[in-house]
Design an enzyme around this catalytic site. Sequence first.
Site, PDB file in Angstrom:
ATOM      1  N   SER A  71     -37.987  31.712 -21.603  1.00  0.00           N
ATOM      2  CA  SER A  71     -39.118  32.527 -21.548  1.00  0.00           C
ATOM      3  C   SER A  71     -39.577  33.266 -20.423  1.00  0.00           C
ATOM      4  O   SER A  71     -39.851  34.602 -20.530  1.00  0.00           O
ATOM      5  CB  SER A  71     -40.147  31.293 -21.456  1.00  0.00           C
ATOM      6  OG  SER A  71     -40.208  30.429 -22.932  1.00  0.00           O
ATOM      7  N   GLN A 179     -30.595  31.517 -28.487  1.00  0.00           N
ATOM      8  CA  GLN A 179     -29.878  30.747 -29.453  1.00  0.00           C
ATOM      9  C   GLN A 179     -28.555  31.072 -29.641  1.00  0.00           C
ATOM     10  O   GLN A 179     -27.639  30.313 -30.132  1.00  0.00           O
ATOM     11  CB  GLN A 179     -30.613  30.988 -30.869  1.00  0.00           C
ATOM     12  CG  GLN A 179     -31.778  30.315 -31.029  1.00  0.00           C
ATOM     13  CD  GLN A 179     -32.055  28.792 -30.913  1.00  0.00           C
ATOM     14  OE1 GLN A 179     -31.141  28.027 -31.493  1.00  0.00           O
ATOM     15  NE2 GLN A 179     -33.004  28.176 -30.154  1.00  0.00           N
ATOM     16  N   CYS A 324     -46.750  23.493 -36.001  1.00  0.00           N
ATOM     17  CA  CYS A 324     -48.100  22.576 -36.148  1.00  0.00           C
ATOM     18  C   CYS A 324     -48.407  22.042 -34.734  1.00  0.00           C
ATOM     19  O   CYS A 324     -49.308  21.406 -34.591  1.00  0.00           O
ATOM     20  CB  CYS A 324     -47.687  21.486 -37.075  1.00  0.00           C
ATOM     21  SG  CYS A 324     -45.914  21.001 -36.677  1.00  0.00           S
TER      22      CYS A 324
END
Length: 396
Positions: A71, A179, A324
């Site tokens: 990040s 990734q 979520c």
Amino acid sequence: MKVYADNAATTKMSKHAIEAMMPYFDEIYANPSSLHSEGQRAAEALLDARERIGACLGCSSKEIYFTSGGSEADNQAIISAAKIGARKGKKHIISTAFEHHAVLHTLDKLKKEGFDIELLPVGEKGNITAEQVANAIREDTCLVTVMYANNEIGSVLPIAEIGKVCKDKKVLFHTDAVQAAGHIHINVKDENIDMLSLAAHKFHGPKGVGVLYSRLGIPLVNVIEGGAQERGKRGGTENLPGIMGMAAALEDACAKIDENAEKVSFLRDKLIKGLSKIEHSALNGDDVNRLPGNVSFCFEGIEGESLLLLLDEKGICASSGSACTSGSLDPSHVLLAIGRPHEVAHGSLRLTLCESNTEEEVDYILKCVPEVVNYLRNMSPLWHDKVSGKKEFFLK
Ligand SMILES: *Cc1c(COP(=O)(O)O)cnc(C)c1O
């Protein structure tokens, strides 16, 4: 049985990476900025790690900046390119609709500061083409930032082609390779990458440490002000144990990249084949051009969160594509970007494997997922409406 299939969220540290960190907690603990000989031993280790990581990426140690993770590297790369552009009156930034939030939220912030942010639409297989990038570049474009591989649906983007386009058009090119690093071959020079982000914990290294590669001559802007560490571009005493663990993990991952990819993609393909038999389901992302360990599906008529909880009861750690965790009920921006309708995007499941997963584990997942999907569908009024023909299916 306990199965960890959430390696895109984070990985277990390798024994070797843990061992590589230990001396820097209790023996070589001095501050690399200290002038005494103990400090200099630490500084030598730091330089050694910088060189080894540079070698893995195909760049010089002078182009490696240590950060607190993916990040921070994304933030620093994008903010730097924006500041460089703004000085020349260039405020147009090109990215994609399915980037990680570390990229998207940084771009949101720049938008409020008057930058013109253009997010390229993603193809239904999760692809972005170099042609799309070429067509979007304008006179006032200061940055193209496109991820190397997507963290939710695993699609791998044509980074070398996009790098070529950016080089020809003289636009800075950043890629979030969090990734990809340690999982697929990367060479920043061959691929014309100006800036690249990676994070150690996605390839069996420690959490809280990462790298920003930035090509020589790019004037980086600090996001952390402080001392003169990282050539004045990132203040703060270096996380030496973390950096040494990261160097060991990246070297190991790169040395075994083909062997691991072959093993993991075999398991991935078995899982994809098995899950495809569930009716009214669909694989997300490209079936060929995808990360070795990524399996991402949508199952119609279920809620991803319920699926995760029931799988957890069976010992399977998985993830859904939806946000979520933030308490919102919004489906994943990635699944919406590839055109999944809201309702379908809610029924997502991501299983991400690594080289220590086994075929028995895959067989166990293939036994559990269909059971749980059937169970949830049987309880769902929506599913019954679809089966009875009152509502239509989205997925065949
Ligand atoms: C995990 C991840 C990040 C964030 O990295 P952190 O080290 O957790 O900050 C950024 N981009 C992608 C694509 C990721 O998968």
